[in-house]
Design a protein around this motif. Sequence first.
Motif, PDB file in Angstrom:
ATOM      1  N   PHE A  43     -61.531  25.657   3.318  1.00 20.75           N
ATOM      2  CA  PHE A  43     -61.783  27.060   3.656  1.00 20.75           C
ATOM      3  C   PHE A  43     -63.115  27.183   4.379  1.00 20.75           C
ATOM      4  O   PHE A  43     -64.122  26.638   3.945  1.00 20.75           O
ATOM      5  CB  PHE A  43     -61.786  27.916   2.379  1.00 20.75           C
ATOM      6  N   PRO A  78     -65.507  30.092   5.370  1.00 22.95           N
ATOM      7  CA  PRO A  78     -65.692  31.531   5.139  1.00 22.95           C
ATOM      8  C   PRO A  78     -66.199  32.318   6.347  1.00 22.95           C
ATOM      9  O   PRO A  78     -65.999  33.517   6.420  1.00 22.95           O
ATOM     10  CB  PRO A  78     -66.702  31.591   3.984  1.00 22.95           C
ATOM     11  N   THR A  79     -66.849  31.654   7.302  1.00 20.95           N
ATOM     12  CA  THR A  79     -67.361  32.383   8.470  1.00 20.95           C
ATOM     13  C   THR A  79     -66.225  33.043   9.240  1.00 20.95           C
ATOM     14  O   THR A  79     -66.321  34.190   9.671  1.00 20.95           O
ATOM     15  CB  THR A  79     -68.142  31.427   9.394  1.00 20.95           C
ATOM     16  N   THR A  80     -65.127  32.309   9.396  1.00 19.56           N
ATOM     17  CA  THR A  80     -64.001  32.861  10.159  1.00 19.56           C
ATOM     18  C   THR A  80     -62.819  33.217   9.274  1.00 19.56           C
ATOM     19  O   THR A  80     -61.856  33.811   9.751  1.00 19.56           O
ATOM     20  CB  THR A  80     -63.505  31.836  11.200  1.00 19.56           C
ATOM     21  N   GLY A  81     -62.864  32.817   7.996  1.00 24.19           N
ATOM     22  CA  GLY A  81     -61.755  33.092   7.095  1.00 24.19           C
ATOM     23  C   GLY A  81     -60.573  32.161   7.312  1.00 24.19           C
ATOM     24  O   GLY A  81     -59.493  32.388   6.766  1.00 24.19           O
ATOM     25  N   GLU A  82     -60.771  31.104   8.110  1.00 25.61           N
ATOM     26  CA  GLU A  82     -59.642  30.200   8.374  1.00 25.61           C
ATOM     27  C   GLU A  82     -59.499  29.183   7.255  1.00 25.61           C
ATOM     28  O   GLU A  82     -60.478  28.777   6.625  1.00 25.61           O
ATOM     29  CB  GLU A  82     -59.858  29.475   9.701  1.00 25.61           C
ATOM     30  N   SER A  83     -58.266  28.770   7.028  1.00 29.08           N
ATOM     31  CA  SER A  83     -58.017  27.757   5.999  1.00 29.08           C
ATOM     32  C   SER A  83     -57.085  26.688   6.541  1.00 29.08           C
ATOM     33  O   SER A  83     -56.292  26.939   7.456  1.00 29.08           O
ATOM     34  CB  SER A  83     -57.427  28.409   4.752  1.00 29.08           C
ATOM     35  N   GLY A 133     -71.871  25.145  19.317  1.00 29.21           N
ATOM     36  CA  GLY A 133     -72.253  26.373  20.004  1.00 29.21           C
ATOM     37  C   GLY A 133     -72.050  27.629  19.187  1.00 29.21           C
ATOM     38  O   GLY A 133     -72.249  28.719  19.665  1.00 29.21           O
ATOM     39  N   GLU A 134     -71.605  27.465  17.937  1.00 27.59           N
ATOM     40  CA  GLU A 134     -71.389  28.650  17.089  1.00 27.59           C
ATOM     41  C   GLU A 134     -72.445  28.707  15.996  1.00 27.59           C
ATOM     42  O   GLU A 134     -73.021  27.699  15.622  1.00 27.59           O
ATOM     43  CB  GLU A 134     -70.022  28.572  16.419  1.00 27.59           C
ATOM     44  N   GLY A 135     -72.636  29.907  15.464  1.00 25.24           N
ATOM     45  CA  GLY A 135     -73.621  30.093  14.393  1.00 25.24           C
ATOM     46  C   GLY A 135     -73.143  29.760  13.107  1.00 25.24           C
ATOM     47  O   GLY A 135     -72.475  29.626  12.342  1.00 25.24           O
TER      48      GLY A 135
END
Lengths: 348, 84
Positions: free
Chosen positions: B16, B18-23, B82-84
Amino acid sequence: MEKAKYTIGVTALNAIDNPGPGVPVIRALQEAKSFDVKIIGLSYEALEPGIYMHDIVDKSYTIPYPSTGTHHLMNRLREIHDIEKLDVIIPNFDAELFSFIKLEPDLKKMGIHLFMPTIEQYEERQKVNLPEFGEKYNIKVPKSEAIFSLDKMPELEEDFKWPILVKGKFYEASVAHNFEQVNIAFNRISSKWGLPIIIQEFIHGTEFNVTGLGDGKGNTIAAVPIRKQYITDSGKGWGGIAVTDKKLLEITDRFISSTKWRGGFELELMKDNKGDFYMMEINPRIPAWIYLAVGVGQNIPEALVNLALGNEVKPYTKYDAGKMFVRYSWDMIVDLKEFEKISTTGEL
Amino acid sequence: MDIKKDVAVSDSGFVFYPTTGESFSVNPLGMEIIRLMKDDKSFDKITEYVVDHYNVESSTIEKDLLDFIEMLNHFSLMEDDGEG
């Protein structure tokens, strides 16, 4: 100390396939820690499911559609107020927001409190004004152009890359890959929602949403970002998860502080492949998935009521990420007598 | 080799972010590798671990591990994308 008990009118009880926020707003109010509530459902149609949910709504009244004029709405609210002594109303329908904003000063004189955006805030975030909004507040928005006629399309082709989005001024959007599809979408959407139609750059990416609450002085009282995990054919989230992306919270803070937003809202954002966020829409009301915000620790309707009544409200600063909502439908068995009563007397 | 700090993996192999909620789901070996990455183990250390615990040649696991990291990168689960 005994908690105060407030009588709160709530609209949008249409818990249907494109659900209004009324029922989840009421669930949030019933779970408020700082007050107890008596809920007055305000409905436009006799078949809005919330009317028949007696553990959700204490009493329901029909109200006239905003299109009949604000004075009809005001008269009906006065009648209801005479009986129920409303403390607060939370309007949740897009189509009624403008009328309630207009009526806010008069309602306040009667002792009914609202906590809504100003007319200026309401107007400048309209879809047709989004480019100017983005520029004014330094928020990335997709390139868009409002058109009143298809004759304008050839000129726009130089500025836009296919595919493009064809959007109605209030509702509905279609992706178009060529002029023929633009024609079809333009005619279909404009016949339903009127003109102008908005031609918008199509941003490839993932959609995120944020619900929050601004105090009208530039402070963020609440903010919960989510990613919708299941979207229905009509584009409604049927499942979603709270996320922690800091950029979403930064954009939300910037939106609230720069506009001095007053009231609840929902931001619709698209994250492109480079990780940049684009503001797609700003809905000036609480969204239908608001109960997830309550579930992760931010009771936005409760805070909104307290702001409306001038009570002290401490900003929420955290929430539980990784909690989800999964929506479901539920068939109620309703006695015809109830339908008869709301249909004929306008009360239940 | 830096997997994002907030990527979580459960005992069932459920990953998981949590930043994007993807699993995502990974098999038991994928789960072990992600845990080793979260413990800041180097590429060589992880290769050594897999060779020691599974009947596999180091050249094979090196290639598979690179593929796995590429996949994690593709799903934005690695730092420096490149992402936070």
